[in-house]
Design an enzyme around this catalytic site. Structure first.
Site, PDB file in Angstrom:
ATOM      1  N   ASP A 233       0.847  -1.187  -0.064  1.00  0.00           N
ATOM      2  CA  ASP A 233       0.026  -0.130  -0.158  1.00  0.00           C
ATOM      3  C   ASP A 233       0.977   1.136   0.080  1.00  0.00           C
ATOM      4  OD1 ASP A 233       0.826   0.330   2.502  1.00  0.00           O
ATOM      5  OD2 ASP A 233      -1.048   0.344   3.680  1.00  0.00           O
ATOM      6  N   ASP A 235       1.399   4.756   2.356  1.00  0.00           N
ATOM      7  CA  ASP A 235       1.087   5.166   3.428  1.00  0.00           C
ATOM      8  C   ASP A 235       1.464   6.977   3.345  1.00  0.00           C
ATOM      9  OD1 ASP A 235       0.555   2.747   4.881  1.00  0.00           O
ATOM     10  OD2 ASP A 235       2.661   2.684   4.276  1.00  0.00           O
ATOM     11  N   ASP A 320      -3.133   4.585   2.672  1.00  0.00           N
ATOM     12  CA  ASP A 320      -3.641   5.039   3.912  1.00  0.00           C
ATOM     13  C   ASP A 320      -3.335   6.340   4.096  1.00  0.00           C
ATOM     14  OD1 ASP A 320      -4.325   2.317   4.399  1.00  0.00           O
ATOM     15  OD2 ASP A 320      -2.570   1.877   5.635  1.00  0.00           O
TER      16      ASP A 320
HETATM   17  N1  DCT Z   1       2.040  -0.137  11.499  1.00  0.00           N
HETATM   18  C1  DCT Z   1       2.082  -0.784  12.751  1.00  0.00           C
HETATM   19  N2  DCT Z   1       1.219  -1.266  13.305  1.00  0.00           N
HETATM   20  C2  DCT Z   1       0.132  -1.575  12.488  1.00  0.00           C
HETATM   21  C3  DCT Z   1      -0.020  -0.868  11.045  1.00  0.00           C
HETATM   22  C4  DCT Z   1       0.978  -0.010  10.835  1.00  0.00           C
HETATM   23  O1  DCT Z   1       3.004  -0.443  13.592  1.00  0.00           O
HETATM   24  N3  DCT Z   1      -1.085  -2.274  12.878  1.00  0.00           N
HETATM   25  C5  DCT Z   1       3.123   1.205  11.045  1.00  0.00           C
HETATM   26  C6  DCT Z   1       4.469   0.343  10.684  1.00  0.00           C
HETATM   27  C7  DCT Z   1       4.753   0.237   9.357  1.00  0.00           C
HETATM   28  C8  DCT Z   1       3.679   1.472   8.888  1.00  0.00           C
HETATM   29  O2  DCT Z   1       2.688   1.762  10.064  1.00  0.00           O
HETATM   30  C9  DCT Z   1       3.093   1.077   7.826  1.00  0.00           C
HETATM   31  O3  DCT Z   1       2.245  -0.002   7.836  1.00  0.00           O
HETATM   32  P1  DCT Z   1       2.200  -1.177   6.558  1.00  0.00           P
HETATM   33  O4  DCT Z   1       1.894  -0.252   5.231  1.00  0.00           O
HETATM   34  O5  DCT Z   1       1.269  -2.317   6.841  1.00  0.00           O
HETATM   35  O6  DCT Z   1       3.781  -1.550   6.394  1.00  0.00           O
HETATM   36  P2  DCT Z   1       4.902  -1.094   5.414  1.00  0.00           P
HETATM   37  O7  DCT Z   1       6.029  -1.143   5.972  1.00  0.00           O
HETATM   38  O8  DCT Z   1       4.708   0.249   4.727  1.00  0.00           O
HETATM   39  O9  DCT Z   1       4.789  -2.428   4.328  1.00  0.00           O
HETATM   40  P3  DCT Z   1       4.334  -2.447   3.014  1.00  0.00           P
HETATM   41  O10 DCT Z   1       5.688  -2.023   2.172  1.00  0.00           O
HETATM   42  O11 DCT Z   1       3.900  -3.761   2.425  1.00  0.00           O
HETATM   43  O12 DCT Z   1       3.159  -1.490   2.840  1.00  0.00           O
HETATM   44 MG    MG Z   2       2.890   0.486   3.593  1.00  0.00          MG
END
Ligand code: DCT
Ligand code: MG
Length: 396
Positions: A233, A235, A320
């Site tokens: 995703d 963010d 997000d």
């Molecule tokens: N986060 C967290 N706990 C959660 C959701 C999110 O600590 N329940 C934090 C840690 C990473 C950040 O938010 C973004 O989350 P993701 O998008 O799930 O992780 P990402 O590292 O961006 O991985 P991806 O590249 O797969 O999106």
């Molecule tokens: Mg992410």
């Protein structure tokens, strides 16, 4: 799969040498002169972890084990493997014999057994068994749907459902709105998001937010901020500088912004996620329709053969949006940059080593009974008595 970072000047493998709470063990000299296993901290926030993982063979196996324990809701074993994977990710060399992991933290018996087998056999039979396990395979499919977590998967599995096809065919299932769109855009959403797509979405988000909040600060967080080339995703963290009373405006502005997205390029706006809410910020878990030339579209769908009949000139992308008050920006940025493991260890370190409580909003000193203000991530690390770790070194 993560696109590995090229080996360049960013590859600094200086490991932290400050941890006097980790007494040096008497281990024999290691391969890399500057590397001492006993000085590796058990906390990933005291390590530097880039995307250049020399031990993917091992960490992939650990992550499969961890995921299987997550599906079984065995948090302890899940964490044990996640911590082990994180430790091996920071090593500046590939592990080739058992001696290489000697003295490292988080290397329990289960972990060592798997390392040993991979060294000897090239693969882990335990991880392979998991990959072939019926329950794991079903949970893996179910949780790949936006809006489906372990609880829902458990329910479906208990009902005798095994594949997504069976889920889709089971008309008695009551799917949430989130799950319905998750299935509707399934193919797009399971295919990864590229950095180019993240940048394209970033332009749209910035332009739209600034229509309502000209001074808004919009930061790409998550994996892309840590230097990842692909993600599941995109963010964004959004904040508005200025006096506190602007918050209402901020909220109104962003609700409006979400509405506007909905009526123009978002099919569905999803205001809440499962129970794992990690903070109280206003968030928008959106699916954005990103228009893109067909040729790009095809290259991200490498798993399918050429999509001859495909005329779709857009891709559904998970975005997000997190909105935070300006004075909490540094804490929100630190939390939302991740990685998850890095965040976990920061909170654990704060709690156990400093008697402080860290979350995405603030840092509380339990002994002094005060909240510690911070205007930047650097200040938060300083409050915790930690050396600063750059975002691209937080891939723990
Ligand atoms: N986060 C967290 N706990 C959660 C959701 C999110 O600590 N329940 C934090 C840690 C990473 C950040 O938010 C973004 O989350 P993701 O998008 O799930 O992780 P990402 O590292 O961006 O991985 P991806 O590249 O797969 O999106
Ligand atoms: Mg992410």
């Amino acid at each position: 799969m993560e696109a590995g970072r090229p080996v360049d000047s960013e590859m600094k493998y200086r490991l932290m040498e400050q941890q006097d709470q980790f007494p040096a063990l008497d281990t024999s000299e290691s391969e890399v002169p500057s590397f001492t296993a006993s000085k590796v901290s058990q906390y990933s926030c005291q390590r530097k972890t880039t995307l250049n993982n020399f031990n993917k063979k091992f960490t992939d196996a650990f992550e499969i084990m961890a995921e299987n324990y997550e599906f079984k809701e065995n948090e302890m074993f899940c964490l044990e493997f996640l911590r082990a994977a994180s430790v091996l990710k920071c090593l500046p060399f590939p592990v080739v014999r058992m001696k290489d992991i000697q003295g490292l933290p988080c290397m329990g018996d289960q972990v060592r057994d798997i390392v040993e087998e991979i060294i000897e056999e090239g693969e882990s039979s335990r991880a392979k068994d998991v990959l072939n396990d019926e329950r794991y395979k079903s949970f893996k499919q179910f949780t790949s749907v936006f809006g489906v977590g372990v609880k829902t998967s458990e329910k479906w599995y208990r009902m005798g459902l095994r594949t997504l096809e069976e889920v889709k065919a089971e008309k008695t299932l009551k799917l949430s709105k989130m799950q319905r769109v998750g299935l509707l855009y399934y193919e797009d959403l399971v295919s990864c998001v590229s950095k180019a797509e993240a940048d394209a979405v970033g332009l749209i988000v910035k332009k739209t937010v600034r229509t309502f909040l000209p001074d808004a600060l919009i930061t790409l967080t998550g994996g892309f901020r840590r230097g990842k080339k692909i993600g599941h995703d995109i963010d964004f963290l959004i904040t508005n500088p200025g006096p506190r009373e602007d918050d209402d405006l901020l909220h109104k502005g962003l609700l409006l912004y979400c509405d506007i997205i909905e009526s123009t390029f978002v099919k569905d706006q999803l205001p809440s996620r499962k129970v794992d809410a990690m903070d109280n910020f206003q968030k928008c878990f959106a699916i954005l329709k990103l228009y893109q030339p067909r040729v790009d579209n095809r290259s991200y769908n490498a798993s399918k053969e050429f999509d001859m009949a495909e005329v779709k000139d857009w891709k559904a992308i998970r975005v997000d949006l997190v909105i935070c008050p300006f004075e909490q920006y540094a804490y929100a940025l630190l939390g939302w940059t991740g990685s998850r493991q890095f965040g976990r260890d920061l909170r654990r370190f704060a709690n156990h080593e400093k008697k402080m409580i860290l979350d995405n909003h603030a840092l509380y000193d339990k002994r002094k009974r005060i909240f510690l203000k911070a205007g930047s991530e650097e200040e938060i690390f300083a409050h915790l008595g930690l050396d600063y770790v750059e975002p691209w070194e937080r891939n723990a």
